[in-house]
Scaffold this motif. Structure first.
Motif, short mmCIF file in Angstrom:
data_model
loop_
_atom_site.label_atom_id
_atom_site.label_comp_id
_atom_site.label_asym_id
_atom_site.label_seq_id
_atom_site.Cartn_x
_atom_site.Cartn_y
_atom_site.Cartn_z
N UNK A 299 0.74 -1.35 0.00
CA UNK A 299 -0.04 -0.02 -0.15
C UNK A 299 0.79 1.30 0.08
N UNK A 300 0.34 2.53 -0.59
CA UNK A 300 1.08 3.43 -0.69
C UNK A 300 0.13 4.68 -0.13
N UNK A 301 0.67 5.74 0.33
CA UNK A 301 -0.10 6.79 0.93
C UNK A 301 0.24 8.15 0.09
N UNK A 302 -0.76 8.82 -0.56
CA UNK A 302 -0.34 10.21 -1.25
C UNK A 302 -1.71 10.94 -1.22
N UNK A 303 -1.38 12.15 -0.65
CA UNK A 303 -2.41 13.12 -0.65
C UNK A 303 -3.84 12.75 -0.06
N UNK A 304 -3.59 12.07 0.87
CA UNK A 304 -4.61 11.54 1.81
C UNK A 304 -5.50 10.38 1.38
N UNK A 305 -4.88 9.66 0.33
CA UNK A 305 -5.60 8.51 -0.26
C UNK A 305 -4.53 7.34 -0.31
N UNK A 306 -4.95 6.26 -0.09
CA UNK A 306 -4.39 5.01 -0.18
C UNK A 306 -4.43 4.26 -1.08
N UNK A 307 -3.20 3.74 -1.94
CA UNK A 307 -3.48 3.05 -3.12
C UNK A 307 -2.67 1.82 -2.77
N UNK A 308 -3.14 1.00 -3.72
CA UNK A 308 -2.15 -0.57 -3.83
C UNK A 308 -1.42 -0.55 -5.01
N UNK A 309 -0.45 -0.78 -4.76
CA UNK A 309 0.72 -0.63 -5.90
C UNK A 309 0.91 -2.02 -6.43
N UNK A 310 0.26 -2.39 -7.51
CA UNK A 310 0.33 -3.58 -8.25
C UNK A 310 1.01 -3.53 -9.68
N UNK A 311 1.22 -4.47 -10.30
CA UNK A 311 1.69 -4.62 -11.51
C UNK A 311 2.94 -5.02 -11.54
N UNK A 312 3.79 -5.21 -12.87
CA UNK A 312 4.89 -5.73 -13.16
C UNK A 312 5.95 -4.65 -12.60
N UNK A 313 7.21 -5.37 -12.36
CA UNK A 313 8.25 -4.32 -11.72
C UNK A 313 8.96 -4.16 -13.11
N UNK A 314 9.61 -2.65 -12.71
CA UNK A 314 10.47 -2.09 -14.04
C UNK A 314 11.86 -2.50 -13.54
N UNK A 315 12.55 -2.21 -14.59
CA UNK A 315 13.99 -1.99 -14.38
C UNK A 315 14.47 -1.03 -13.42
N UNK A 316 15.40 -1.24 -12.42
CA UNK A 316 15.80 -0.16 -11.52
C UNK A 316 16.59 0.68 -12.35
#
Length: 170
Positions: A149-166
């Motif tokens: 989960x991530x927090x941004x501007x008062x909202x909670x988001x779920x971070x899903x998806x494929x990983x990107x190259x560092x």
């Protein structure tokens, strides 16, 4: 002399920083305590130290002081329905329907966490209206499959998806 910072603008600007979502837990006097914390960071690898910042008025801070230990739980998609409960000022029934285990300190480790850190209090420092609690990590765990989960501007988001190259790698 500097001009005082407007509190509303401060919260708005700081809310623009995307952070992870953690719950810091402990047990004291036979009661469990926990609160949502987004001010969390690694401090040192040797010895393994991390920090969390807790409001001076937090009952969880008081419980951590008394217990001398705590756990940091990095929340996952599995916690989407309980994260607001841990973030509220009311401490009533925060752990209702929350599965957890305990490790060496006895602090609750929330099941389904992306990562967890079982810590003893190493130091507590002044941080204005908060206190900076430094923990020495005694045990830890990680679940690479859990979506954080991530927090941004008062909202909670779920971070899903494929990983990107560092960054910096080709």
């Amino acid at each position: 002399m500097s001009t005082p910072i407007d509190a509303t603008l401060w919260r708005e600007a700081m809310g623009g920083f995307l952070t992870g979502v953690t719950v810091v837990t402990t047990t004291s006097g036979g009661k469990i305590a926990g609160t949502a914390v987004n001010a969390f960071s690694a401090v040192s690898q040797a010895p393994p130290l991390l920090l969390v910042c807790l409001d001076r008025a937090s009952r969880s801070l008081e419980a951590i002081r008394e217990a001398g230990f705590f756990a940091v739980n990095v929340l996952s998609e599995a916690h989407m329905d309980v994260v607001r409960r841990f973030a509220s000022k009311s401490s009533d029934d925060r752990f209702r329907d929350v599965q957890y285990t305990t490790e060496s300190t006895g602090a609750p480790v929330l099941s389904g966490s992306v990562a967890w850190f079982d810590c003893e209090v190493y130091a507590i420092h002044d941080g204005g209206d908060h206190e900076i609690v430094v923990g020495r990590v005694l045990q830890l765990g990680s679940d690479r499959e859990a979506a954080p989960l991530a927090y941004h501007r008062g909202n909670i988001w779920c971070l899903t998806g494929r990983e990107t190259e560092p960054a910096g790698r080709s």
